[in-house]
Design an enzyme around this catalytic site. Structure first.
Site, PDB file in Angstrom:
ATOM      1  N   ILE A 181       9.556   0.876  -5.302  1.00  0.00           N
ATOM      2  CA  ILE A 181       8.634   0.278  -5.155  1.00  0.00           C
ATOM      3  C   ILE A 181       9.901  -0.768  -4.930  1.00  0.00           C
ATOM      4  CG2 ILE A 181       9.017  -0.214  -7.521  1.00  0.00           C
ATOM      5  CD1 ILE A 181       5.989  -1.356  -8.280  1.00  0.00           C
ATOM      6  N   SER A 182       8.662  -1.847  -4.058  1.00  0.00           N
ATOM      7  CA  SER A 182      10.261  -3.489  -3.722  1.00  0.00           C
ATOM      8  C   SER A 182      10.422  -4.240  -4.732  1.00  0.00           C
ATOM      9  CB  SER A 182       9.859  -4.049  -2.739  1.00  0.00           C
ATOM     10  OG  SER A 182       9.167  -2.611  -1.174  1.00  0.00           O
ATOM     11  N   GLN A 183      11.841  -4.898  -4.447  1.00  0.00           N
ATOM     12  CA  GLN A 183      12.510  -5.210  -5.277  1.00  0.00           C
ATOM     13  C   GLN A 183      11.109  -7.082  -6.076  1.00  0.00           C
ATOM     14  OE1 GLN A 183      15.635  -6.735  -4.278  1.00  0.00           O
ATOM     15  NE2 GLN A 183      15.494  -8.329  -5.741  1.00  0.00           N
TER      16      GLN A 183
END
Ligand code: SAH
Length: 221
Positions: free
Chosen positions: A51-53
């Site tokens: 999951i992206s930052q």
């Protein structure tokens, strides 16, 4: 997270900050990661993906200037988190995920959280979705070797594409392409680190090699 990591840096669009504050990120990560869900970092979501930052999600959506009612294509659904943020902003979201397990988990999660209007498609999104084009905005959550041309042609005039471009694991830049009446305007936004885009207009499976999880299973210590 919103006050410190987003507003405390250069995320200034109030609509982006509001949407980021409304989506419960802890419900998009594994149970074992709930305690880290509001830290400004990418987290594993299984299948060798992340999951992206939060800062990168907010930065990308701000760079896309997403308006209420915009048709937005996301390539790389992953957990479904960025798709939920886009839906909170009032966008009509089509999101494509190549991994069937991630696509189906994201579908159930988005339904359960009230984001049933998001369209999740299982498949290679590197060539876009001609049957859903044109788009006001396109976001790619995985790094391509070069700007995927089919995505540019699926933007309406005035449409924006934000895509990480560069090496498979490092040396990537987030690029914004705006389609104009005459051609395109291309801008380098930020140095980033994304998982590779695997598909026809991305890297091939053989260039990527086995997932790290798969490697461990094949070579027990
Ligand atoms: N936006 C996601 C981040 C996902 S990470 C989130 O908020 O959680 C990138 C995702 O892109 C991975 O799930 C990976 O499987 C997917 N992906 C890689 N290549 C793809 C392709 N060609 N088409 C669609 N999805 C792809």
């Amino acid at each position: 997270m919103v006050e410190v990591d987003l507003a405390g840096r250069d995320i200034v669009d109030p609509r982006v900050l509001t949407a980021m504050g409304l989506v419960p990120r802890h419900l998009f990560v594994d149970d074992t990661r709930v305690g880290q869900a509001y830290e400004d970092r990418a987290l594993p979501i299984g299948r060798g993906q992340t999951i992206s930052q939060p800062y990168i999600v907010a930065f990308t959506i701000q760079a896309l200037s997403v308006a209420q009612g915009d048709r937005v294509l996301e390539v790389g659904t992953g957990s479904g988190y960025a798709a939920a943020v886009l839906a909170e902003m009032g966008a009509a979201v089509v999101t494509v995920e190549r991994d069937p397990d991630l696509a189906s988990t994201a579908r159930s999660r988005l339904d359960a959280l009230g984001y049933g209007q998001v369209e999740v498609i299982r498949g290679d999104g590197s060539m876009g979705r001609l049957d859903r084009a044109p788009f006001d905005a396109i976001t790619v959550a995985a790094a391509a070797p070069s700007v995927p041309e089919p995505l540019v042609t699926q933007l309406r005039v005035g449409g924006r594409l934000v895509v990480p471009v560069g090496g498979r694991r490092s040396g990537q830049n987030l690029i914004r392409v705006v389609r104009t009446g005459e051609g395109t305007e291309v801008e380098d936004l930020l140095q980033v680190a994304f998982v590779p885009l695997v598909g026809q207009a991305g890297w091939s499976d053989s260039q990527i090699g086995p997932r790290r999880g798969a490697l461990r299973r094949n070579h027990p210590r």
